[in-house]
Motif scaffolding. Structure first.
Motif, PDB file in Angstrom:
ATOM      1  N   GLY A 293      43.642  47.222  32.407  1.00 40.36           N
ATOM      2  CA  GLY A 293      43.496  47.303  33.859  1.00 40.36           C
ATOM      3  C   GLY A 293      42.431  46.385  34.408  1.00 40.36           C
ATOM      4  O   GLY A 293      41.906  46.602  35.497  1.00 40.36           O
ATOM      5  N   VAL A 294      42.110  45.327  33.662  1.00 43.71           N
ATOM      6  CA  VAL A 294      41.069  44.379  34.060  1.00 43.71           C
ATOM      7  C   VAL A 294      41.709  43.032  34.382  1.00 43.71           C
ATOM      8  O   VAL A 294      42.519  42.515  33.608  1.00 43.71           O
ATOM      9  CB  VAL A 294      40.020  44.189  32.945  1.00 43.71           C
ATOM     10  CG1 VAL A 294      38.994  43.129  33.331  1.00 43.71           C
ATOM     11  CG2 VAL A 294      39.330  45.516  32.649  1.00 43.71           C
ATOM     12  N   GLU A 295      41.352  42.493  35.518  1.00 39.50           N
ATOM     13  CA  GLU A 295      41.822  41.171  35.903  1.00 39.50           C
ATOM     14  C   GLU A 295      40.835  40.147  35.355  1.00 39.50           C
ATOM     15  O   GLU A 295      39.656  40.164  35.704  1.00 39.50           O
ATOM     16  CB  GLU A 295      41.907  41.068  37.428  1.00 39.50           C
ATOM     17  CG  GLU A 295      42.870  42.071  38.051  1.00 39.50           C
ATOM     18  CD  GLU A 295      42.749  42.144  39.568  1.00 39.50           C
ATOM     19  OE1 GLU A 295      41.874  41.440  40.119  1.00 39.50           O
ATOM     20  OE2 GLU A 295      43.516  42.904  40.189  1.00 39.50           O
ATOM     21  N   ALA A 296      41.296  39.276  34.448  1.00 42.59           N
ATOM     22  CA  ALA A 296      40.416  38.280  33.843  1.00 42.59           C
ATOM     23  C   ALA A 296      39.805  37.389  34.915  1.00 42.59           C
ATOM     24  O   ALA A 296      40.456  37.039  35.908  1.00 42.59           O
ATOM     25  CB  ALA A 296      41.191  37.441  32.831  1.00 42.59           C
ATOM     26  N   ALA A 297      38.542  37.029  34.719  1.00 44.46           N
ATOM     27  CA  ALA A 297      37.822  36.235  35.713  1.00 44.46           C
ATOM     28  C   ALA A 297      38.280  34.784  35.704  1.00 44.46           C
ATOM     29  O   ALA A 297      38.736  34.263  34.678  1.00 44.46           O
ATOM     30  CB  ALA A 297      36.324  36.306  35.446  1.00 44.46           C
TER      31      ALA A 297
END
Length: 328
Positions: A293-297
């Motif tokens: 659930g993490v959007e890569a930077a």
């Protein structure tokens, strides 16, 4: 007595003798394991992402990266520990919006300066927040907030702690909803807050999408909305805050930054940044972050990461001031 010329020559000789050693120490970096401090408990959302990064960084550098959990004071204890460490590139902090944007904005006693005491290595990713309700609480987000406004003090929400990013995000939503009166209940982490939500002791809580999703899928809780510009691919049925509230521009994601103590040699900072840029651009890492659930930077230089931290501090300061939030 030694004359001034002799003293000067002696100092120059000593300095010159030290230079090759310092140069070698930087050129063969790293020659031992690195320490990545996670300033939150093991098993939490930040810890899970940090361990994925640590594994990837170890592969990039050819050295083990040991994760050390040092929790306390909404992440300030572990973060301050790294700020006081030797600036040699072997102690890194896996910071968050709470430790690097909010500490110097809300903390009554400040243990470090997130900008002056650190050199950022890069941004890793961001996990959009979700607003979660007890399964027995009827209605959508807009109707629940309207109910809270009509009946002040009858509803409460939980967060991982006073002055955390989740706390400020909830207060910002209350302000956007024309001052819905919902009492804040701070916990020592998201786990205890979720337990009380399941037990019906609080009506709402703020969490990240990946950690709340299993309970949502089981029907134990209901995710009302996600604080992101777009719906999450993990749960496309869940509306965004903008969709649920009929507003625009509401987004809140718990971002992560890796940093080293200020004064770390530029050559080491550059090497760590180059390794981090390769990690966040790696399709396998991006896919794993998506599962969490993490959007890569987006790729960021140390100076760009620093500018981002400063901008986030400025963005959340008015929310804190309006809500009167102070973290002990």
């Amino acid at each position: 007595m030694l004359n001034r010329r002799a003293l000067t020559l002696g100092a120059m000789t000593a300095t010159t003798a030290l230079l090759p050693h310092a140069s070698r120490a930087q050129s063969d970096y790293p020659n031992k394991a690195l320490r990545l401090v996670v300033p939150f408990p093991a098993g939490g959302a930040t810890d899970v992402v940090a361990r994925q990064y640590a594994q990837a960084l170890g592969l990039q550098l050819g050295r083990e990266v040991v994760v050390e959990n040092k929790a306390g004071a909404s992440g300030a204890i572990g973060t301050a520990d790294v700020a006081r460490s030797r600036p040699d590139g072997y102690s890194l902090i896996f910071g968050t919006a709470t430790t690097h944007a909010l500490h110097n904005v809300v903390a009554k006693v400040q243990l470090y300066d997130a900008v002056k005491d650190f050199t950022p290595i890069g941004l890793i990713g961001a996990a959009p927040l979700v607003f979660v309700a007890n399964a027995r609480l009827p209605g959508d987000l807009r109707s629940i907030l309207a109910q809270a406004k009509a009946n002040p003090g009858t509803m409460s929400y939980g967060s991982p702690g006073q002055g955390t990013f989740m706390h400020l995000a909830a207060e910002r939503l209350k302000q956007a909803a024309d001052g819905a009166m919902i009492t804040h209940v701070p916990y020592r982490g998201s786990g205890p807050a979720m337990n009380d939500l399941l037990g019906g002791h609080i009506a709402l809580m703020v969490d990240t999408v990946a950690t709340a999703l299993p309970q949502h899928r089981s029907g134990s809780v209901r995710i009302l909305a996600i604080a992101s510009e777009q719906r999450s691919p993990l749960a496309p049925e869940i509306p965004t805050i903008d969709e649920a509230m009929g507003m625009t521009g509401f987004a809140a994601a718990l971002w992560n930054v890796v940093a080293v103590p200020a004064g770390t040699p530029p050559e080491i900072v550059e090497r760590l940044n180059a390794a981090t840029l390769r990690i966040v651009a790696d399709p396998a890492f991006i896919a794993k972050m998506s599962e969490l659930g993490v959007e890569a930077a987006r790729p960021a230089s140390p100076s760009q990461a620093r500018d981002y931290i400063i901008a986030e501090q400025a963005r959340w300061k008015p929310v804190m001031e309006k809500a009167g939030i102070v973290a002990e």
